[in-house]
Motif scaffolding. Structure first.
Motif, PDB file in Angstrom:
ATOM      1  N   PHE A 194       0.826  -1.209   0.000  1.00 25.14           N
ATOM      2  CA  PHE A 194       0.000   0.000   0.000  1.00 25.14           C
ATOM      3  C   PHE A 194       0.860   1.258   0.000  1.00 25.14           C
ATOM      4  CE2 PHE A 194      -3.572  -2.624   0.340  1.00 25.14           C
ATOM      5  CZ  PHE A 194      -4.723  -1.872   0.294  1.00 25.14           C
ATOM      6  N   ARG A 195       1.959   1.253   0.758  1.00 25.68           N
ATOM      7  CA  ARG A 195       2.857   2.406   0.782  1.00 25.68           C
ATOM      8  C   ARG A 195       3.453   2.641  -0.602  1.00 25.68           C
ATOM      9  NH1 ARG A 195       7.553   3.830   0.402  1.00 25.68           N
ATOM     10  NH2 ARG A 195       8.437   1.756   0.284  1.00 25.68           N
ATOM     11  N   SER A 196       3.846   1.578  -1.263  1.00 27.56           N
ATOM     12  CA  SER A 196       4.404   1.671  -2.609  1.00 27.56           C
ATOM     13  C   SER A 196       3.379   2.246  -3.594  1.00 27.56           C
ATOM     14  CB  SER A 196       4.855   0.287  -3.071  1.00 27.56           C
ATOM     15  OG  SER A 196       5.314   0.322  -4.388  1.00 27.56           O
ATOM     16  N   CYS A 197       2.125   1.840  -3.466  1.00 22.15           N
ATOM     17  CA  CYS A 197       1.068   2.372  -4.335  1.00 22.15           C
ATOM     18  C   CYS A 197       0.874   3.863  -4.097  1.00 22.15           C
ATOM     19  CB  CYS A 197      -0.242   1.635  -4.092  1.00 22.15           C
ATOM     20  SG  CYS A 197      -0.242  -0.057  -4.691  1.00 22.15           S
ATOM     21  N   GLN A 198       0.948   4.284  -2.836  1.00 28.89           N
ATOM     22  CA  GLN A 198       0.783   5.699  -2.515  1.00 28.89           C
ATOM     23  C   GLN A 198       1.867   6.537  -3.185  1.00 28.89           C
ATOM     24  OE1 GLN A 198       0.928   5.749   1.725  1.00 28.89           O
ATOM     25  NE2 GLN A 198      -1.243   5.315   1.962  1.00 28.89           N
ATOM     26  N   GLU A 199       3.094   6.033  -3.213  1.00 32.20           N
ATOM     27  CA  GLU A 199       4.198   6.777  -3.822  1.00 32.20           C
ATOM     28  C   GLU A 199       4.031   6.924  -5.325  1.00 32.20           C
ATOM     29  OE1 GLU A 199       7.773   4.789  -2.755  1.00 32.20           O
ATOM     30  OE2 GLU A 199       7.741   5.537  -0.701  1.00 32.20           O
ATOM     31  N   ARG A 200       3.363   5.975  -5.955  1.00 26.51           N
ATOM     32  CA  ARG A 200       3.248   5.966  -7.416  1.00 26.51           C
ATOM     33  C   ARG A 200       1.969   6.601  -7.934  1.00 26.51           C
ATOM     34  NH1 ARG A 200       6.181   1.491  -5.984  1.00 26.51           N
ATOM     35  NH2 ARG A 200       8.026   1.076  -7.224  1.00 26.51           N
ATOM     36  N   MET A 201       1.110   7.070  -7.048  1.00 30.51           N
ATOM     37  CA  MET A 201      -0.159   7.671  -7.484  1.00 30.51           C
ATOM     38  C   MET A 201       0.090   9.001  -8.184  1.00 30.51           C
ATOM     39  SD  MET A 201      -2.762   7.039  -4.356  1.00 30.51           S
ATOM     40  CE  MET A 201      -4.166   6.108  -4.882  1.00 30.51           C
TER      41      MET A 201
END
Length: 69
Positions: free
Chosen positions: A34-41
């Protein structure tokens, strides 16, 4: 009211995705996913950030915490 319904549906989708990722053997760290997805949004989402933060602080959600029908 429509906006609230959309936000509720998004939170539900995040929670269901979190639960599915916890159950599969191929994902070791759901918080990191989830943290990785937040960075790539492209567009930062406060809703996603707050929901994933809440989910990551709760170790498990038992069926007893679900509202009764």
């Amino acid at each position: 009211m429509v906006h609230n319904g959309i936000e509720y549906a998004m939170m539900q989708a995040y929670a269901e995705g979190w639960e599915l990722l916890e159950k599969v053997d191929s994902v070791d760290n759901v918080r990191e996913v989830f943290r990785s997805c937040q960075e790539r949004m492209t567009v930062p989402s406060c809703q996603e950030r707050n929901t994933s933060r809440t989910l990551s602080t709760e170790s498990t959600f038992s069926s007893s915490s679900q509202p009764s029908a």
